[in-house]
Every structure is written in structure tokens, then in C-alpha cells.
Write an enzyme that holds these catalytic residues in place. Structure first.
Site, PDB file in Angstrom:
ATOM      1  N   ASP A  67       2.206 -54.001  48.395  1.00 11.97           N
ATOM      2  CA  ASP A  67       1.662 -52.722  48.860  1.00 11.97           C
ATOM      3  C   ASP A  67       1.671 -51.678  47.747  1.00 11.97           C
ATOM      4  OD1 ASP A  67       1.143 -53.531  51.463  1.00 11.97           O
ATOM      5  OD2 ASP A  67       3.057 -52.832  52.246  1.00 11.97           O
ATOM      6  N   LEU A  68       2.823 -51.542  47.107  1.00 16.82           N
ATOM      7  CA  LEU A  68       2.970 -50.499  46.095  1.00 16.82           C
ATOM      8  C   LEU A  68       2.073 -50.761  44.888  1.00 16.82           C
ATOM      9  CD1 LEU A  68       6.849 -50.067  46.213  1.00 16.82           C
ATOM     10  CD2 LEU A  68       5.118 -48.621  47.288  1.00 16.82           C
TER      11      LEU A  68
END
Length: 395
Positions: free
Chosen positions: A168-169
Site C-alpha cells: 500500500d505504502l
């Protein structure tokens, strides 16, 4: 407070259609550095808000420096409001499942038709098309399918996810970079473009040397625990109180490391005097190091090794990380006053710019806090806004 006029993205208008984490991570970069971000979320339903607890630590950290409104994009009136906002926007960011934006009619082609300068950023689970393009994707699935879990953890103890939502990051970070490249290109062309990535793509990209190890050498990496595949010694070692991490992979560092541990004879020991030899005998080397490091406390070894120019440090818990004097010097926890929740500290941007002071300019807004304000800027009067709210087009 930071002067908005001096932030590098001041004047940029962003429409934020994101949910969960990957998309908001991208938008947070833009909001933190001065962009005017309008978060557009769907109205809450009886089942609760899709974004989760707005007062929770996660939401508060992801959505600072924004204005927020709620519009039902499934309604024709709601979609019309979105397109009015899009006419004056520079960027739209979304991380819906690949097909959803087309079904809603808010895809790049539709937005570009009313604003050719728009830069439209998308994050999906597996890509915008292809055999998995229709699938929903979340971080851990991408970690598994992208190969990361197969090289994380201790051999023989099963596969392990990384402790942060790294897919995600990384997707959010790389999409922010792609957006900025598209904006730079727009200066030359006068037109925006669609930029996108996916959780799966960024995981394969982040395999980096392990990926090239397979592509160029045909080697499939496995779990190595805290060992480095080729750099010996690199890892976690016991001390008299708590473990430390250290790395002395180069020949020069190895020599200094041996001297620092009081073992100069290791430099001349057969098999340990070459990098390949140390790699072949890593288990014995690690055991020998551990026998010495466990005799004194961690602070002793950190001081000794640092004095010898050997990278080293403690294994901190998160509370210890924020108590660390260097982390405090870097001011990684930034204060902000929230009108309902009181004084908070949130994680600051890790980007530093010379002569640009950084601060959290606005606390995280409530879901529909700025709905009326933004619509009034579009020219709607109080009566028109009340009718939209009564029809549940807005909230």
C-alpha cells in the site's frame, strides 16, 4: 504555522476519491506540500463509513491538510457536482477496483473530456487490465503474490508478511512520483495524462536485487531471516541486555570490525579472509560474533562499533523509536490541534526541502465538514444545497 504561499505545491488543486491506505498515502504527499485537496467520500450508509473510524489514529494520520465533503457519485446530480469540481482541478486520485471508475463514469477519459489538463492517478490491486485486472487487491495478498512473503521470515518457520503495509505504502509513494512527472510533462504539452500503478506491480518492483537475481542469474531467493544474502556479517546479534543490528560487509569494514571486537586474528583466518569465504561460513562467523557480543550490553557495542565506523544500532520498539534522540531531533512527530479531539501528534513527511518549513496546516476534517463550503464556491446557494442534502446527493 507554515506559510501556505511558500509551499512548493501551492496552487495545485486535487480531488481525492481514495479509500483505504494506498490512495490516501499518495494524496497525503500532495496535501502535505501545499496542494489544495478536496476529499470526496460517498455518504455513509447504515453499515458505516467505508473509510472506517474517522476519529481513529489511522484515519487521522492519513487525511490531514485536506478539506472534506461527501457526494453520492452514483447519482446523476452527484456526478454533475464532481465534474464541476473537476473543471478547475489539476489532479484526480482514485484507488477503486479497476472497473468501478468506468461504471461510475468518472474515469480518465470522462474527466479529460471536460478538463484536458487533468492528471488522473489510479492504484489498483493487480493492474488496470489483464487476467487479474478485475480482482480486488489488498496489501497482504500483494505481498504474497509479489514474492515478498517468500523471502521474509526465518527458514523453516513459514512465510511471514512484512510488519507494515509495504505494498500500500509503496504504491502510494510511487503514484505521487508519477503524478509529479505528469504535471511536469503538462508544462511542456499543455495536456494531462493518466498515470497508474498497482499493489502487485510495486511489490515485484520492490523485489529489486532479488528480482534481478532471478532474471539475470536464475536463482530463486529464499528466506534468510536477519542474514543478508551476500553481505557478511550483517544481521542481529545478542548482547548482555538486548539485541543490536550491525553490518560490516566490505573488506575494510570487516577488518575494522575484527579489531573492534578484539579479534584481529579473524582477519587472517583461512576462509574468513575473503568475502566469498565469509559467505560460505556465515553460520560459524555469526556464532563467533554472538559469543563475544553477548558479554557486554548493547550500548557498549554501539559505542565501540560506531567509533570504528561500523553501522550499528538497537532494535527499538515503536515507543523507543519515538523516544530516540535522533528521531526527536528530526521532529518526526508533529503537533496539531484538532477542534474535537484536542492536541495530537502525527507522523511528519520524511521529505526535507531547504528553506521550506513544514508543519501540519490543517487537522484531519470530519467526513462532510466542508461540503457546504465547497459547493458555495461552485455558486450554489443555501437553498440548492439543502435540496441536494434532502435528496441524499450530499451529506
Amino acid at each position: 504555522m507554515t506559510d501556505q504561499a511558500h509551499l512548493p505545491l501551492t496552487g495545485l488543486r486535487v480531488l481525492d476519491l481514495t479509500v483505504a491506505r494506498a490512495g490516501p498515502t499518495c494524496v497525503r504527499h500532495l496535501a502535505d506540500w501545499g496542494a489544495e485537496v478536496i476529499r470526496i467520500a460517498p455518504p455513509a450508509t447504515e453499515g458505516g463509513d467505508i473509510a472506517g473510524d474517522h476519529d481513529g489514529f489511522d484515519y487521522q494520520n492519513l487525511h490531514r491538510n485536506k478539506r472534506a465533503m461527501q457526494i453520492d457519485l452514483k447519482s446523476e446530480q452527484g456526478k454533475a457536482l464532481f465534474f464541476e469540481l473537476a473543471k478547475t482541478a489539476d489532479v484526480v486520485i482514485e484507488n477503486m477496483r479497476a472497473a468501478v471508475k468506468f461504471r461510475l463514469g468518472v474515469d480518465y477519459a470522462s474527466v479529460s473530456a471536460v478538463n484536458p489538463r487533468i492528471v488522473y492517478g489510479s492504484i489498483s490491486g493487480f493492474g488496470q487490465d489483464g487476467p487479474y485486472g478485475h480482482r480486488a487487491g489488498v496489501d497482504q495478498i500483494a505481498q504474497g503474490m509479489g514474492g515478498l512473503m517468500s523471502i521474509t521470515g526465518v527458514p523453516g518457520h513459514g512465510f511471514v508478511r512484512v510488519g507494515i503495509p509495504v505494498a500500500d505504502l509503496t504504491a502510494g509513494n510511487l503514484l505521487a512520483l508519477a503524478v509529479m512527472m505528469a504535471l511536469f510533462d503538462r508544462v511542456k504539452t499543455g495536456r494531462g495524462r493518466w498515470v497508474h500503478t498497482s499493489l502487485l506491480e510495486v511489490m515485484v518492483f520492490m523485489l529489486d536485487f532479488q528480482a534481478s537475481r532471478w532474471l539475470l542469474a536464475g536463482q530463486v531467493a529464499g528466506q534468510a531471516g536477519n542474514d543478508h544474502p551476500t553481505a557478511i556479517p550483517t544481521g542481529v546479534y545478542p548482547t548482555a541486555d538486548k539485541p543490536i543490528a550491525l553490518a560490516a560487509p566490505s573488506p575494510r569494514m570487516w577488518d575494522r570490525f575484527c579489531d573492534a571486537l578484539g579479534q584481529p586474528e579473524w582477519k587472517r583466518r583461512a576462509g574468513w579472509d575473503t568475502r566469498d569465504g565469509r559467505s560460505d561460513d556465515r553460520a560459524a562467523i555469526n556464532a563467533a560474533i554472538a559469543e563475544i557480543t553477548r558479554t557486554k550490553p548493547s550500548l557498549h557495542w554501539i559505542e565501540v562499533l560506531d567509533g570504528a565506523g561500523i553501522p550499528c544500532g538497537p532494535i527499538n520498539t515503536i515507543d523507543q523509536t519515538f523516544a530516540d534522540p535522533q528521531v526527536q531531533h528530526l521532529e518526526m512527530a508533529k503537533p496539531v490541534a484538532h477542534p474535537r479531539l484536542g492536541d495530537q501528534k502525527l507522523v511528519r513527511s520524511a521529505i526535507n526541502m531547504h528553506d521550506v518549513a513544514w508543519a501540519i496546516r490543517k487537522p484531519t476534517p470530519d467526513a462532510s465538514q466542508h461540503t457546504d463550503e465547497v459547493l458555495a464556491e461552485l455558486g450554489l446557494d443555501a437553498e440548492a444545497i439543502a435540496k441536494l442534502r434532502a435528496a441524499r446527493v450530499i451529506q
